[in-house]
Design a protein around this motif. Structure first.
Motif, PDB file in Angstrom:
ATOM      1  N   CYS A 156      48.959 -22.152  89.237  1.00 55.32           N
ATOM      2  CA  CYS A 156      48.658 -20.714  88.877  1.00 55.32           C
ATOM      3  C   CYS A 156      49.353 -19.687  89.845  1.00 55.32           C
ATOM      4  O   CYS A 156      49.746 -18.519  89.535  1.00 55.32           O
ATOM      5  N   ALA A 157      49.903 -19.969  91.088  1.00 56.31           N
ATOM      6  CA  ALA A 157      50.339 -19.064  92.368  1.00 56.31           C
ATOM      7  C   ALA A 157      51.746 -19.534  92.432  1.00 56.31           C
ATOM      8  O   ALA A 157      52.436 -18.513  91.783  1.00 56.31           O
ATOM      9  N   SER A 158      52.595 -19.880  91.196  1.00 56.16           N
ATOM     10  CA  SER A 158      53.765 -20.910  91.392  1.00 56.16           C
ATOM     11  C   SER A 158      54.260 -20.148  90.042  1.00 56.16           C
ATOM     12  O   SER A 158      55.752 -19.864  90.039  1.00 56.16           O
ATOM     13  N   ARG A 159      53.964 -19.628  89.094  1.00 49.62           N
ATOM     14  CA  ARG A 159      53.966 -19.182  88.420  1.00 49.62           C
ATOM     15  C   ARG A 159      53.952 -17.487  87.644  1.00 49.62           C
ATOM     16  O   ARG A 159      53.526 -16.980  87.236  1.00 49.62           O
ATOM     17  N   GLY A 160      52.698 -16.683  89.372  1.00 50.67           N
ATOM     18  CA  GLY A 160      53.091 -15.733  89.483  1.00 50.67           C
ATOM     19  C   GLY A 160      51.433 -14.991  89.242  1.00 50.67           C
ATOM     20  O   GLY A 160      51.775 -13.952  89.061  1.00 50.67           O
ATOM     21  N   GLY A 161      50.512 -15.898  88.764  1.00 52.55           N
ATOM     22  CA  GLY A 161      49.557 -15.731  88.158  1.00 52.55           C
ATOM     23  C   GLY A 161      48.199 -15.796  88.734  1.00 52.55           C
ATOM     24  O   GLY A 161      48.585 -15.767  90.215  1.00 52.55           O
ATOM     25  N   HIS A 162      46.886 -15.061  88.807  1.00 56.91           N
ATOM     26  CA  HIS A 162      45.956 -14.804  89.641  1.00 56.91           C
ATOM     27  C   HIS A 162      44.610 -15.566  89.315  1.00 56.91           C
ATOM     28  O   HIS A 162      44.609 -15.527  87.733  1.00 56.91           O
ATOM     29  N   TYR A 163      43.424 -15.848  90.100  1.00 59.81           N
ATOM     30  CA  TYR A 163      42.370 -16.155  89.206  1.00 59.81           C
ATOM     31  C   TYR A 163      41.139 -15.002  89.331  1.00 59.81           C
ATOM     32  O   TYR A 163      41.824 -13.995  90.127  1.00 59.81           O
ATOM     33  N   ALA A 164      41.113 -14.572  87.916  1.00 60.07           N
ATOM     34  CA  ALA A 164      40.013 -13.132  87.637  1.00 60.07           C
ATOM     35  C   ALA A 164      38.546 -13.428  88.138  1.00 60.07           C
ATOM     36  O   ALA A 164      38.182 -14.711  87.564  1.00 60.07           O
ATOM     37  N   ALA A 165      37.676 -12.544  88.886  1.00 64.07           N
ATOM     38  CA  ALA A 165      36.666 -12.602  89.204  1.00 64.07           C
ATOM     39  C   ALA A 165      36.206 -12.007  87.875  1.00 64.07           C
ATOM     40  O   ALA A 165      36.746 -11.348  86.848  1.00 64.07           O
ATOM     41  N   ARG A 166      35.290 -12.467  87.997  1.00 68.33           N
ATOM     42  CA  ARG A 166      34.069 -11.902  86.802  1.00 68.33           C
ATOM     43  C   ARG A 166      32.931 -12.015  87.065  1.00 68.33           C
ATOM     44  O   ARG A 166      31.941 -12.599  87.426  1.00 68.33           O
ATOM     45  N   GLY A 167      32.510 -10.532  86.777  1.00 68.53           N
ATOM     46  CA  GLY A 167      31.208 -10.206  87.403  1.00 68.53           C
ATOM     47  C   GLY A 167      30.506  -9.696  88.339  1.00 68.53           C
ATOM     48  O   GLY A 167      29.429 -10.359  88.634  1.00 68.53           O
ATOM     49  N   THR A 182      42.007 -11.593  91.710  1.00 71.59           N
ATOM     50  CA  THR A 182      41.500 -10.626  91.757  1.00 71.59           C
ATOM     51  C   THR A 182      40.071 -10.330  91.707  1.00 71.59           C
ATOM     52  O   THR A 182      39.375 -11.318  91.231  1.00 71.59           O
ATOM     53  N   VAL A 183      40.037  -9.091  91.746  1.00 69.32           N
ATOM     54  CA  VAL A 183      38.605  -8.878  91.639  1.00 69.32           C
ATOM     55  C   VAL A 183      37.980  -7.899  90.826  1.00 69.32           C
ATOM     56  O   VAL A 183      38.867  -7.145  90.538  1.00 69.32           O
ATOM     57  N   ASP A 184      36.645  -7.885  90.059  1.00 72.53           N
ATOM     58  CA  ASP A 184      36.434  -6.478  89.540  1.00 72.53           C
ATOM     59  C   ASP A 184      35.650  -6.079  89.158  1.00 72.53           C
ATOM     60  O   ASP A 184      35.148  -4.664  88.474  1.00 72.53           O
ATOM     61  N   VAL A 185      34.984  -5.942  90.798  1.00 74.45           N
ATOM     62  CA  VAL A 185      34.184  -5.443  91.012  1.00 74.45           C
ATOM     63  C   VAL A 185      33.730  -4.883  92.510  1.00 74.45           C
ATOM     64  O   VAL A 185      34.826  -5.869  92.986  1.00 74.45           O
ATOM     65  N   ALA A 186      34.489  -3.820  93.215  1.00 75.82           N
ATOM     66  CA  ALA A 186      35.024  -3.267  93.823  1.00 75.82           C
ATOM     67  C   ALA A 186      33.614  -3.764  95.411  1.00 75.82           C
ATOM     68  O   ALA A 186      32.629  -3.371  94.837  1.00 75.82           O
ATOM     69  N   GLY A 187      34.087  -4.010  96.170  1.00 76.71           N
ATOM     70  CA  GLY A 187      33.151  -3.847  97.540  1.00 76.71           C
ATOM     71  C   GLY A 187      33.341  -4.754  98.475  1.00 76.71           C
ATOM     72  O   GLY A 187      34.405  -5.568  98.670  1.00 76.71           O
ATOM     73  N   HIS A 188      32.267  -5.426  99.203  1.00 74.90           N
ATOM     74  CA  HIS A 188      32.938  -6.975 100.137  1.00 74.90           C
ATOM     75  C   HIS A 188      32.410  -7.673  98.972  1.00 74.90           C
ATOM     76  O   HIS A 188      30.972  -7.971  98.588  1.00 74.90           O
ATOM     77  N   TYR A 189      33.093  -8.613  99.568  1.00 75.46           N
ATOM     78  CA  TYR A 189      32.117 -10.381  99.586  1.00 75.46           C
ATOM     79  C   TYR A 189      32.015 -11.175  99.964  1.00 75.46           C
ATOM     80  O   TYR A 189      32.910 -11.562 100.870  1.00 75.46           O
ATOM     81  N   ARG A 190      30.951 -11.838 100.591  1.00 72.68           N
ATOM     82  CA  ARG A 190      30.944 -13.249 100.684  1.00 72.68           C
ATOM     83  C   ARG A 190      31.799 -14.413 100.351  1.00 72.68           C
ATOM     84  O   ARG A 190      32.070 -14.466  99.020  1.00 72.68           O
TER      85      ARG A 190
END
Length: 301
Positions: free
Chosen positions: A68-79, A142-150
């Protein structure tokens, strides 16, 4: 690790032997295929017109690891939840010391993805590594909800108070601090900053539950357990989390971040064992999406 140091030579030796036996397969030159969960989710994303997933490649003739990183991709958060299996990025690590081992199973946690163990055949008491010097795994997200994350790690170690940790880094504000909260002080739920200049932006993440036991316990700050909570994260920006090797015979199979309110107590908070926490640790693997517009989020944003 200097937390509640005890002498458990016999226990540590037995545990190290068990972990060495479990970690039987060294990572190949290229990444393995994505987990069934991630592959199915990626197919669904493509069908709905989402960006093409940058999933790891199983092509044995590939000249370099395809991750994912080497292809310029990213993991997408959900909910407001992000669950990443670092094994997919291990083939692109700065050192071959990460070794694939069977997935941990327990009554409360089941996964189809393998775990990673740092140098499982090394001595439990091998010298620990300096921050970010070996085995760096880049996990853009990336995240889909703004805020602090544990921040949570699902991990196992060969020791209770030694050989029980890994380095972790994120885009800390101005690269000078990380946010933490005292686990033992219920009267003060505010976040405080710890300086990470000397450690190159990394903080130590450890657990003290016992040799060979898998756990979600994730602490930072020696001899004074604190949880780690991110800066304010914004949807649409790509952040990069990094795991870097520190102790030998340390295993990890999940990095989890979940949105939470640092001022709350109970449900919706950053606390352990709430409904918010349980949904996060049971979340499916995040899908690796194509390159996002705007590039990697910078400090101070």
């Amino acid at each position: 690790m200097a937390v509640r140091r005890t002498s458990r030579l016999a226990l540590l030796a037995a545990t190290a032997t068990a972990l060495v036996a479990a970690a039987a397969t060294t990572l190949p030159a290229v990444s393995a295929a994505p987990s069934p969960t991630a592959a199915a989710a990626a197919g669904g994303a493509a069908a709905t017109g989402a960006a093409s997933p940058a999933t790891p490649s199983g092509d044995a003739d590939a000249a370099a690891p395809t991750t994912c990183a080497s292809r310029g991709g990213h993991y997408a958060a959900r909910g407001g939840r992000l669950a990443v299996a670092p094994v997919w990025e291990a083939a692109a690590a700065s050192s071959p010391g990460w070794v694939r081992s069977p997935a941990p199973q327990s009554a409360s946690f089941t996964t189809t993805s393998p775990a990673l163990t740092w140098q499982p055949t090394a001595s439990v008491f091998s010298p620990t590594l300096e921050p970010g010097t070996e085995g760096v795994l880049r996990l853009p997200f990336t995240v889909d909800v703004a805020g602090h994350y544990r921040v949570l790690l699902h991990s196992a170690s060969a020791g209770v108070t030694d050989a029980n940790d890994v380095w972790f880094s994120l885009n800390w504000p101005r690269r000078r601090s990380a946010y933490v909260r005292d686990r033992g002080n219920e009267d003060d739920r505010s976040l405080s900053r710890i300086d990470t200049v000397a450690s190159g932006g990394y903080v130590k993440m450890y657990q003290n539950v016992g040799a060979g036991r898998w756990t979600w316990e994730t602490n930072t700050i020696d001899e004074n357990d604190h949880i780690l909570v991110t800066r304010w994260l914004t949807p649409g920006r790509v952040y990069v989390a990094r795991l870097a090797a520190r102790s030998a015979v340390y295993s990890v199979d999940r990095l989890v971040l979940f949105a939470c309110d640092k001022t709350l107590e109970g449900e919706g908070s950053c606390d352990d064992s709430t409904g918010t926490w349980k949904r996060a640790v049971e979340a499916d693997d995040a899908v690796c999406m194509g390159t996002a517009a705007g590039g990697v989020g910078q400090d101070g944003a």
